[in-house]
Design a protein around this motif. Structure first.
Motif, mmCIF file in Angstrom:
data_model
loop_
_atom_site.group_PDB
_atom_site.id
_atom_site.type_symbol
_atom_site.label_atom_id
_atom_site.label_comp_id
_atom_site.label_asym_id
_atom_site.label_seq_id
_atom_site.Cartn_x
_atom_site.Cartn_y
_atom_site.Cartn_z
ATOM 1 N N PHE A 44 0.819 -1.216 0.000
ATOM 2 C CA PHE A 44 0.000 0.000 0.000
ATOM 3 C C PHE A 44 0.853 1.267 0.000
ATOM 4 C CE2 PHE A 44 -3.760 -2.454 1.744
ATOM 5 C CZ PHE A 44 -4.502 -2.315 0.591
ATOM 6 N N GLN A 45 2.093 1.140 0.431
ATOM 7 C CA GLN A 45 2.978 2.304 0.473
ATOM 8 C C GLN A 45 3.623 2.591 -0.881
ATOM 9 O OE1 GLN A 45 5.765 1.579 3.608
ATOM 10 N NE2 GLN A 45 4.195 1.487 5.189
ATOM 11 N N ARG A 46 3.414 1.725 -1.846
ATOM 12 C CA ARG A 46 4.066 1.870 -3.154
ATOM 13 C C ARG A 46 3.028 1.948 -4.256
ATOM 14 N NH1 ARG A 46 7.656 -3.251 -2.323
ATOM 15 N NH2 ARG A 46 7.221 -3.434 -4.526
ATOM 16 N N GLU A 47 3.423 2.549 -5.356
ATOM 17 C CA GLU A 47 2.515 2.639 -6.508
ATOM 18 C C GLU A 47 2.554 1.384 -7.360
ATOM 19 O OE1 GLU A 47 2.599 6.169 -8.851
ATOM 20 O OE2 GLU A 47 3.105 7.400 -7.114
ATOM 21 N N LEU A 48 3.732 0.786 -7.483
ATOM 22 C CA LEU A 48 3.883 -0.415 -8.302
ATOM 23 C C LEU A 48 4.422 -1.571 -7.478
ATOM 24 C CD1 LEU A 48 5.520 1.104 -11.505
ATOM 25 C CD2 LEU A 48 3.146 0.407 -11.207
#
Length: 74
Positions: free
Chosen positions: A31-35
């Motif tokens: 959830f902390q990353r876009e990919l």
């Protein structure tokens, strides 16, 4: 009167909680990353699968009931 005892299974709830911990940890990271790479998703799924397979293997081993424990000590 014959007393029947249910086999005790303590491994199963622990395995499920371990699997949930792996999922929660991975979701928190994702959830902390876009990919997120497909390799990372595959690793998480394999970790969960391994934990759940332990549950199947634990069921394959006959559970020892309380009445059997007295026989094993003799």
């Amino acid at each position: 009167m014959t007393e029947t005892t249910e086999p005790t299974r303590t491994a199963e709830p622990r395995i499920i909680s371990d699997a949930l911990e792996v999922i929660d940890s991975a979701l928190g990271d994702f959830f902390q990353r876009e990919l997120v790479s497909s390799g990372e998703i595959t690793d998480v799924l394999l970790d969960v699968r391994t934990l759940l397979r332990r549950s199947d293997e634990a069921e394959a081993v006959p559970a020892i009931s309380k009445s059997d424990q007295g026989v094993a000590r003799a």
